[in-house]
Motif scaffolding. Structure first.
Motif, short mmCIF file in Angstrom:
data_model
loop_
_atom_site.label_atom_id
_atom_site.label_comp_id
_atom_site.label_asym_id
_atom_site.label_seq_id
_atom_site.Cartn_x
_atom_site.Cartn_y
_atom_site.Cartn_z
N GLY A 67 0.79 -1.22 0.00
CA GLY A 67 0.00 0.00 0.00
C GLY A 67 0.83 1.27 0.00
O GLY A 67 2.05 1.25 0.15
N GLU A 68 0.11 2.39 -0.17
CA GLU A 68 0.77 3.68 -0.22
C GLU A 68 1.11 4.23 1.16
O GLU A 68 1.95 5.11 1.29
N SER A 69 0.43 3.72 2.18
CA SER A 69 0.64 4.20 3.54
C SER A 69 0.06 3.20 4.52
O SER A 69 -0.67 2.27 4.14
N ALA A 72 -3.65 3.40 4.22
CA ALA A 72 -4.21 2.72 3.05
C ALA A 72 -4.39 1.23 3.33
O ALA A 72 -5.39 0.62 2.92
N VAL A 73 -3.44 0.63 4.05
CA VAL A 73 -3.56 -0.78 4.40
C VAL A 73 -4.71 -0.97 5.39
O VAL A 73 -5.49 -1.92 5.28
N GLU A 74 -4.83 -0.06 6.35
CA GLU A 74 -5.95 -0.14 7.29
C GLU A 74 -7.29 -0.09 6.56
O GLU A 74 -8.23 -0.81 6.92
N ARG A 75 -7.39 0.75 5.54
CA ARG A 75 -8.64 0.83 4.78
C ARG A 75 -8.95 -0.47 4.07
O ARG A 75 -10.11 -0.90 4.00
N MET A 76 -7.92 -1.13 3.52
CA MET A 76 -8.12 -2.45 2.90
C MET A 76 -8.71 -3.43 3.92
O MET A 76 -9.65 -4.18 3.62
N MET A 77 -8.13 -3.42 5.10
CA MET A 77 -8.59 -4.33 6.16
C MET A 77 -10.02 -4.00 6.57
O MET A 77 -10.86 -4.89 6.72
N GLU A 79 -12.44 -2.41 4.96
CA GLU A 79 -13.46 -2.68 3.94
C GLU A 79 -13.79 -4.18 3.87
O GLU A 79 -14.96 -4.56 3.79
N PHE A 80 -12.75 -5.00 3.91
CA PHE A 80 -12.97 -6.45 3.84
C PHE A 80 -13.76 -6.93 5.05
O PHE A 80 -14.75 -7.66 4.92
N MET A 81 -13.33 -6.53 6.25
CA MET A 81 -13.94 -7.06 7.47
C MET A 81 -15.31 -6.43 7.74
O MET A 81 -16.19 -7.11 8.27
N MET A 82 -15.52 -5.18 7.39
CA MET A 82 -16.84 -4.59 7.60
C MET A 82 -17.89 -5.31 6.76
O MET A 82 -19.02 -5.56 7.22
N ASP A 83 -17.53 -5.64 5.53
CA ASP A 83 -18.46 -6.41 4.70
C ASP A 83 -18.79 -7.75 5.37
O ASP A 83 -19.96 -8.18 5.38
N PHE A 84 -17.77 -8.39 5.96
CA PHE A 84 -18.01 -9.66 6.64
C PHE A 84 -18.95 -9.47 7.83
O PHE A 84 -19.94 -10.19 7.97
N TYR A 85 -18.65 -8.51 8.70
CA TYR A 85 -19.46 -8.34 9.91
C TYR A 85 -20.90 -7.95 9.58
O TYR A 85 -21.84 -8.37 10.26
N GLN A 86 -21.09 -7.17 8.55
CA GLN A 86 -22.44 -6.73 8.21
C GLN A 86 -23.25 -7.81 7.52
O GLN A 86 -24.47 -7.89 7.72
N HIS A 87 -22.60 -8.67 6.74
CA HIS A 87 -23.36 -9.57 5.87
C HIS A 87 -23.12 -11.07 6.09
O HIS A 87 -23.96 -11.88 5.69
N ARG A 88 -22.02 -11.43 6.76
CA ARG A 88 -21.72 -12.86 6.86
C ARG A 88 -21.47 -13.35 8.27
O ARG A 88 -21.30 -14.54 8.50
N ALA A 89 -21.44 -12.45 9.26
CA ALA A 89 -21.09 -12.85 10.63
C ALA A 89 -22.10 -13.84 11.19
O ALA A 89 -23.31 -13.67 11.06
N GLN A 90 -21.58 -14.88 11.83
CA GLN A 90 -22.40 -15.90 12.48
C GLN A 90 -21.87 -16.14 13.89
O GLN A 90 -20.65 -16.15 14.11
N PRO A 91 -22.76 -16.35 14.86
CA PRO A 91 -22.30 -16.64 16.22
C PRO A 91 -21.79 -18.06 16.33
O PRO A 91 -22.20 -18.95 15.56
#
Length: 216
Positions: A67-69, A72-77, A79-91
């Motif tokens: 990444g550029e900074s 920028a790497v934090e944003r990659m992380m 975006e990936f994990m927010m999508d998971f928690y919002q749409h795929r998270a299971q207890p």
């Protein structure tokens, strides 16, 4: 096990403890390591498990050029994990039932995790547990990883429960060692071997279980 169920305060970890989410974190870490040209060995996996998100981003950018900074790497992380928690998270099996039972019994609970705060909230909303916690706390909120006791002491202050009646629940052996070193009762729940083996959890936690269903 009775000691845990008699607790008046519980500090729950999130990933691998309440949510079946370690696989998503491993998927994200593998993606980033591939982009950075880093071999994801067991040692790398264990190291990443102990880092906060900013620490992991700094390691991937500053040490391996991803990444550029750092940001920028934090944003990659994120975006990936927010999508998971919002749409795929299971207890994990039994987790929702256990937390709801403790909540109805008047046990005060916090969530304490290395995951960023907004992702924790999204994950708890997805499984219907957000209302059960007095506060949701990320290591980012307190500025220290679970290698230090700061997040647990902060949660104890938030709970306002006696330390001798307050438990931490974790799947990671390094976090259990922090809890025990700080004088807390600790429950260890088995998840991935990289987090902690059954032998380690049994030897070092006050209570070790393979699933929440054992307590129910």
């Amino acid at each position: 096990m009775a000691g845990f169920l008699d607790a008046r305060g519980v500090i729950f970890d999130c990933d691998g403890t309440l949510l079946d989410s370690i696989g998503a974190w491993e998927e994200m870490e593998q993606m980033l390591c591939d982009r950075a040209g880093v071999e994801k060995t067991p040692e790398v996996s264990r190291m990443l498990a102990t880092l906060t998100s900013p620490e992991a981003a700094r390691w991937l950018h500053e040490d391996h050029g991803l990444g550029e900074s750092n940001q920028a790497v934090e944003r990659m992380m994120e975006e990936f994990m927010m999508d998971f928690y919002q749409h795929r998270a299971q207890p994990r099996p039994g987790a929702v039932e256990l937390v709801q039972r403790l909540y109805e019994d008047g046990v005060r609970m916090t969530l304490a995790s290395s995951t960023p705060h907004d992702q924790l909230v999204a994950g708890m909303q997805a499984v219907g547990l957000e209302r059960c916690f007095v506060q949701i706390v990320s290591t980012d909120d307190v500025g220290a990883s679970k290698r230090e006791r700061k997040i647990y002491d902060y949660c104890l202050d938030v709970l306002g429960t006696p330390k001798e009646l307050t438990w931490g629940a974790e799947d990671a052996i390094y976090a259990i060692r922090t809890l025990k070193g700080a004088g807390y009762h600790a429950l260890g729940i088995l998840d991935q071997p990289e987090c902690g083996t059954w032998e380690q959890l049994s030897a070092e936690a006050d209570v070790a279980i393979r699933s929440w269903e054992e307590l129910l």
